[in-house]
Design a protein around this motif. Structure first.
Motif, PDB file in Angstrom:
ATOM      1  N   HIS A   1     135.092  45.781  22.001  1.00 57.94           N
ATOM      2  CA  HIS A   1     136.347  45.154  22.397  1.00 57.94           C
ATOM      3  C   HIS A   1     137.191  46.222  23.085  1.00 57.94           C
ATOM      4  N   ALA A   2     137.808  45.881  24.196  1.00 55.65           N
ATOM      5  CA  ALA A   2     138.652  46.831  24.920  1.00 55.65           C
ATOM      6  C   ALA A   2     140.103  46.358  24.876  1.00 55.65           C
ATOM      7  N   VAL A   3     141.020  47.306  24.689  1.00 55.78           N
ATOM      8  CA  VAL A   3     142.450  46.984  24.603  1.00 55.78           C
ATOM      9  C   VAL A   3     143.215  47.868  25.583  1.00 55.78           C
ATOM     10  N   LEU A   4     143.861  47.243  26.553  1.00 59.85           N
ATOM     11  CA  LEU A   4     144.744  47.959  27.475  1.00 59.85           C
ATOM     12  C   LEU A   4     146.171  47.803  26.963  1.00 59.85           C
ATOM     13  N   ILE A   5     146.842  48.935  26.733  1.00 52.45           N
ATOM     14  CA  ILE A   5     148.204  48.930  26.199  1.00 52.45           C
ATOM     15  C   ILE A   5     149.149  49.440  27.284  1.00 52.45           C
ATOM     16  N   VAL A   6     150.078  48.601  27.685  1.00 52.97           N
ATOM     17  CA  VAL A   6     151.062  48.976  28.705  1.00 52.97           C
ATOM     18  C   VAL A   6     152.450  48.952  28.067  1.00 52.97           C
ATOM     19  N   LYS A   7     153.123  50.078  28.110  1.00 49.28           N
ATOM     20  CA  LYS A   7     154.473  50.177  27.536  1.00 49.28           C
ATOM     21  C   LYS A   7     155.482  50.370  28.656  1.00 49.28           C
ATOM     22  N   VAL A   8     156.532  49.555  28.642  1.00 46.97           N
ATOM     23  CA  VAL A   8     157.597  49.626  29.644  1.00 46.97           C
ATOM     24  C   VAL A   8     158.892  50.023  28.940  1.00 46.97           C
ATOM     25  N   ILE A   9     159.524  51.082  29.417  1.00 44.30           N
ATOM     26  CA  ILE A   9     160.771  51.575  28.843  1.00 44.30           C
ATOM     27  C   ILE A   9     161.855  51.485  29.909  1.00 44.30           C
ATOM     28  N   THR A  10     162.907  50.716  29.624  1.00 39.80           N
ATOM     29  CA  THR A  10     163.999  50.526  30.578  1.00 39.80           C
ATOM     30  C   THR A  10     165.330  50.741  29.880  1.00 39.80           C
ATOM     31  N   PRO A  11     166.345  51.195  30.614  1.00 37.78           N
ATOM     32  CA  PRO A  11     167.680  51.357  30.012  1.00 37.78           C
ATOM     33  C   PRO A  11     168.220  50.008  29.574  1.00 37.78           C
ATOM     34  N   ASP A  12     168.939  50.002  28.472  1.00 35.80           N
ATOM     35  CA  ASP A  12     169.570  48.782  28.000  1.00 35.80           C
ATOM     36  C   ASP A  12     170.658  48.374  28.993  1.00 35.80           C
ATOM     37  N   VAL A  13     170.610  47.127  29.460  1.00 36.88           N
ATOM     38  CA  VAL A  13     171.546  46.675  30.491  1.00 36.88           C
ATOM     39  C   VAL A  13     172.990  46.783  30.013  1.00 36.88           C
ATOM     40  N   ASN A  14     173.270  46.305  28.814  1.00 41.99           N
ATOM     41  CA  ASN A  14     174.644  46.327  28.310  1.00 41.99           C
ATOM     42  C   ASN A  14     175.156  47.748  28.150  1.00 41.99           C
ATOM     43  N   THR A  15     174.274  48.635  27.644  1.00 40.41           N
ATOM     44  CA  THR A  15     174.672  50.027  27.469  1.00 40.41           C
ATOM     45  C   THR A  15     174.960  50.690  28.808  1.00 40.41           C
ATOM     46  N   SER A  16     174.114  50.387  29.806  1.00 39.88           N
ATOM     47  CA  SER A  16     174.303  50.972  31.137  1.00 39.88           C
ATOM     48  C   SER A  16     175.632  50.541  31.736  1.00 39.88           C
ATOM     49  N   VAL A  17     175.988  49.248  31.547  1.00 41.13           N
ATOM     50  CA  VAL A  17     177.257  48.745  32.069  1.00 41.13           C
ATOM     51  C   VAL A  17     178.420  49.431  31.376  1.00 41.13           C
ATOM     52  N   ASN A  18     178.342  49.584  30.053  1.00 38.18           N
ATOM     53  CA  ASN A  18     179.407  50.230  29.302  1.00 38.18           C
ATOM     54  C   ASN A  18     179.575  51.686  29.704  1.00 38.18           C
ATOM     55  N   ASN A  19     178.425  52.382  29.924  1.00 41.45           N
ATOM     56  CA  ASN A  19     178.496  53.785  30.332  1.00 41.45           C
ATOM     57  C   ASN A  19     179.120  53.918  31.712  1.00 41.45           C
TER      58      ASN A  19
ATOM     59  N   HIS B   1     164.688  54.415  36.873  1.00 36.46           N
ATOM     60  CA  HIS B   1     165.033  54.512  35.458  1.00 36.46           C
ATOM     61  C   HIS B   1     164.006  53.811  34.573  1.00 36.46           C
ATOM     62  N   CYS B   2     162.984  53.271  35.175  1.00 35.75           N
ATOM     63  CA  CYS B   2     161.963  52.529  34.430  1.00 35.75           C
ATOM     64  C   CYS B   2     160.729  53.401  34.224  1.00 35.75           C
ATOM     65  N   GLU B   3     160.280  53.511  32.987  1.00 37.11           N
ATOM     66  CA  GLU B   3     159.062  54.264  32.683  1.00 37.11           C
ATOM     67  C   GLU B   3     157.959  53.284  32.289  1.00 37.11           C
ATOM     68  N   ILE B   4     156.768  53.480  32.857  1.00 38.95           N
ATOM     69  CA  ILE B   4     155.621  52.650  32.510  1.00 38.95           C
ATOM     70  C   ILE B   4     154.471  53.574  32.116  1.00 38.95           C
ATOM     71  N   TRP B   5     153.919  53.331  30.933  1.00 35.82           N
ATOM     72  CA  TRP B   5     152.821  54.134  30.407  1.00 35.82           C
ATOM     73  C   TRP B   5     151.647  53.227  30.074  1.00 35.82           C
ATOM     74  N   ALA B   6     150.449  53.751  30.212  1.00 33.51           N
ATOM     75  CA  ALA B   6     149.264  52.948  29.908  1.00 33.51           C
ATOM     76  C   ALA B   6     148.284  53.739  29.046  1.00 33.51           C
TER      77      ALA B   6
ATOM     78  N   ALA C   1     172.587  61.264  26.493  1.00 36.50           N
ATOM     79  CA  ALA C   1     173.003  60.892  25.144  1.00 36.50           C
ATOM     80  C   ALA C   1     173.925  59.688  25.214  1.00 36.50           C
ATOM     81  N   GLY C   2     173.739  58.768  24.298  1.00 36.93           N
ATOM     82  CA  GLY C   2     174.555  57.580  24.262  1.00 36.93           C
ATOM     83  C   GLY C   2     173.946  56.415  25.008  1.00 36.93           C
ATOM     84  N   VAL C   3     172.885  56.652  25.738  1.00 34.03           N
ATOM     85  CA  VAL C   3     172.211  55.589  26.488  1.00 34.03           C
ATOM     86  C   VAL C   3     171.017  55.095  25.680  1.00 34.03           C
ATOM     87  N   SER C   4     171.016  53.825  25.342  1.00 29.89           N
ATOM     88  CA  SER C   4     169.892  53.270  24.595  1.00 29.89           C
ATOM     89  C   SER C   4     168.880  52.658  25.554  1.00 29.89           C
ATOM     90  N   HIS C   5     167.700  52.439  25.067  1.00 31.37           N
ATOM     91  CA  HIS C   5     166.623  51.915  25.905  1.00 31.37           C
ATOM     92  C   HIS C   5     165.930  50.760  25.201  1.00 31.37           C
TER      93      HIS C   5
END
Length: 219
Positions: free
Chosen positions: A124-142, A19-24, A157-161
């Motif tokens: 100058h070089a910039v490495l951008i790493v974005k991590v997208i994970t489900p919200d823990v509280n939302t996952s528990v509620n769902n 459920h974890c997305e990682i982009w660079a 739908a209804g799941v926040s990240h």
């Protein structure tokens, strides 16, 4: 950089890593111009995503200047988001994926020999790493809702990240104008741009430190 690889490996090895997305993304700032270090024609048909709207395909060619844009936060909550329009990003599914992207980007980075360094980084070089994970509280509620008979839509739908962004910056080396190859040539222009940007960065850090000291907090 070793710490980054360990963090990525940790995230990918978690029980819910599916459920974890990682982009660079990887960019350089050369003489005040932003370019994408990861663009290559051979990757145009692969999994690259360009722009904040998620348009598939590479809309910008190699060495094409990119622009900084500002996107207001929804409902004016929080600060505006600053992003690079047209910057490609790639999915990271293993440490090897990230290593391959870094090596490819470094090959495209602007370097040159100067009187001080045979392989001086001129950008100058910039490495951008974005991590997208489900919200823990939302996952528990769902999960609780499903247990009680409620259902979440197939599209999630209804799941926040939660989104986290890490930026790693490798600054170009600062050199005195007298140490470069001479006035008016490419090396001199590069050195001038590098030193101006480093001076601006120093002023920004000083301003942040002063504000923190005045407020009695930590930046």
């Amino acid at each position: 950089m070793h710490v980054l690889f360990r963090c990525i490996e940790y995230l990918l090895n978690q029980q819910d890593a599916s459920h974890c997305e990682i982009w660079a993304s990887y960019l350089q700032i050369y003489c005040e111009t932003i370019t994408d270090l990861l663009w290559q024609p051979s990757y145009a048909a692969k999994e690259a995503i360009v722009g904040s709207e998620g348009t598939t395909g590479l809309a910008y060619g190699a060495n094409q200047p990119l622009l900084l844009r500002e996107k207001a936060a929804p409902k004016k909550e929080g600060p505006a988001e600053v992003y690079v329009e047209g910057l490609s990003r790639y999915p990271i599914r293993s440490v090897e994926d990230l290593d391959e992207l870094l090596n490819r980007g470094d090959l495209n980075r602007s370097t040159a020999a100067t009187n001080m360094n045979e392989t001086s980084s001129r950008s100058h070089a910039v490495l951008i790493v974005k991590v997208i994970t489900p919200d823990v509280n939302t996952s528990v509620n769902n999960a609780q809702s499903q247990k009680e008979g409620a259902h979440t839509g197939a599209d999630g739908a209804g799941v926040s990240h939660r989104e986290s962004t890490l930026m790693l910056v490798d600054l170009a080396g600062s050199e005195r104008a007298s140490a470069t190859a001479g006035r008016g040539n490419t090396r001199s222009e590069e050195a001038r741009a590098i030193n101006l940007s480093l001076s601006a960065l120093g002023n920004c850090m000083s301003a942040l430190a002063s504000a923190s000291a005045t407020a009695g907090g930590v930046v």
